[in-house]
Design an enzyme around this catalytic site. Structure first.
Site, PDB file in Angstrom:
ATOM      1  N   CYS A 104     116.169  -2.452  52.269  1.00 48.64           N
ATOM      2  CA  CYS A 104     116.109  -3.902  52.469  1.00 48.64           C
ATOM      3  C   CYS A 104     115.672  -4.652  51.211  1.00 48.64           C
ATOM      4  CB  CYS A 104     115.245  -4.227  53.677  1.00 48.64           C
ATOM      5  SG  CYS A 104     115.663  -5.841  54.355  1.00 48.64           S
ATOM      6  N   HIS A 209     115.901  -0.443  58.387  1.00 46.95           N
ATOM      7  CA  HIS A 209     114.477  -0.148  58.521  1.00 46.95           C
ATOM      8  C   HIS A 209     114.303   0.660  59.806  1.00 46.95           C
ATOM      9  CE1 HIS A 209     112.700  -3.186  55.815  1.00 46.95           C
ATOM     10  NE2 HIS A 209     113.558  -4.059  56.277  1.00 46.95           N
TER      11      HIS A 209
HETATM   12  N1  GLN Z   1     112.982 -10.634  51.852  1.00 47.39           N
HETATM   13  C1  GLN Z   1     114.264 -10.066  52.020  1.00 47.39           C
HETATM   14  C2  GLN Z   1     115.168 -10.888  52.934  1.00 47.39           C
HETATM   15  O1  GLN Z   1     114.690 -11.601  53.781  1.00 47.39           O
HETATM   16  C3  GLN Z   1     114.160  -8.639  52.507  1.00 47.39           C
HETATM   17  C4  GLN Z   1     113.540  -8.521  53.868  1.00 47.39           C
HETATM   18  C5  GLN Z   1     113.185  -7.121  54.268  1.00 47.39           C
HETATM   19  O2  GLN Z   1     112.852  -6.267  53.440  1.00 47.39           O
HETATM   20  N2  GLN Z   1     113.180  -6.894  55.567  1.00 47.39           N
HETATM   21  O3  GLN Z   1     116.356 -10.814  52.838  1.00 47.39           O
END
Ligand code: GLN
Length: 256
Positions: A104, A209
């Site tokens: 992510c 995730h």
């Molecule tokens: N901050 C990033 C986004 O919102 C990644 C989010 C995350 O790692 N879940 O796209």
């Protein structure tokens, strides 16, 4: 669990977690625990190092580099540091075939950039992707993909990765950049293209995730084998009853 499985003598998996204090949402650190356990059960050594803000990175010392997910705010801090202190080491590591896995926010940082309006958070450019925070809802939910890992010696069920995604950024692959897989259910990179993640040799980015590896231990084994330079089938099998059940319920949650 199978603690009597044959060892892979002499091998030790050396893992470096990048920013484990900042990039670790959705229990992403569980990915590291899975790697540690699956090595231990096989008699393979496991060493965990970390490199966070202000710390250097020696690209020659580890077999697998891992960076988890994070909030935009934390990503900003890490991005600056990544460029300043770790980019060269990480590039050298990828070039010699070490695994570099980003989840992510970590995936976004492995690309060229993450644009939020006027602001552009730079990435290390190991994957030929760009991420843009566009208007529209966050892409949230259970997700399943069919991974394309060509060298994989696995049955069809084991090509599925199941997880959970929550990202505001939409990631676009440059022409010629391979995705990690095809979306079976969920949004994937951008909610439209039908593909998820990105992969160039042993550098892999994904939005999954959940965390990723406890739900997909076959993929943890794929990573361990490649990181140690083992061929398919060279890792001792483990008794994965509970792990397979976990995988199935993650798939079911995604409707696959
Ligand atoms: N901050 C990033 C986004 O919102 C990644 C989010 C995350 O790692 N879940 O796209």
């Amino acid at each position: 669990m199978a603690d009597s499985a044959p060892a892979t003598p002499g091998s030790t998996l050396r893992v470096c977690a990048l920013y484990p204090d900042l990039m670790n949402i959705y229990a992403d650190r569980g990915n590291l625990i899975v790697l540690e356990r699956r090595c231990a059960w096989r008699g393979i050594g496991f060493q965990l190092f970390s490199s966070s803000l202000g710390e250097p990175l020696d690209g020659g010392e580890h077999d697998l580099f891992y960076i988890g997910g994070g909030q935009d705010r934390d990503q900003r801090l890490c991005a600056e540091d990544l460029i300043e202190n770790k980019r060269e080491g990480l590039r050298a590591a990828a070039a010699r075939g070490a695994i570099v896995l980003g989840v992510c926010g970590g995936y976004q940082l492995l690309g060229h950039s993450y644009a939020l309006g006027e602001e552009e958070i730079p990435g290390v450019g190991l994957l030929d992707v760009r991420t843009v925070r566009e208007d529209g809802p966050r892409l949230i939910g259970n997700v399943a993909i069919e991974a394309s890992l060509d060298e994989m010696d696995a049955n069809a069920e084991e090509r599925v990765l199941a997880g959970f995604e929550n990202h505001g950024g939409r990631t676009y692959l440059a022409e010629g950049q391979a995705p990690l897989g095809r979306v079976l259910k969920g949004y994937g990179n951008d909610g439209r293209s039908g593909v998820e993640g990105a992969r160039t040799a042993n550098t892999i980015g994904t939005y999954l995730h959940g965390p990723l590896l406890p739900k997909n231990v076959w993929f943890a084994d794929w990573l361990i084998s490649r990181a140690l330079g083992l061929g398919p089938g060279e890792l001792a099998p483990l008794e994965d009853g509970i792990e397979r059940q976990t995988h199935r319920s993650a798939r079911q949650a995604a409707g696959v």
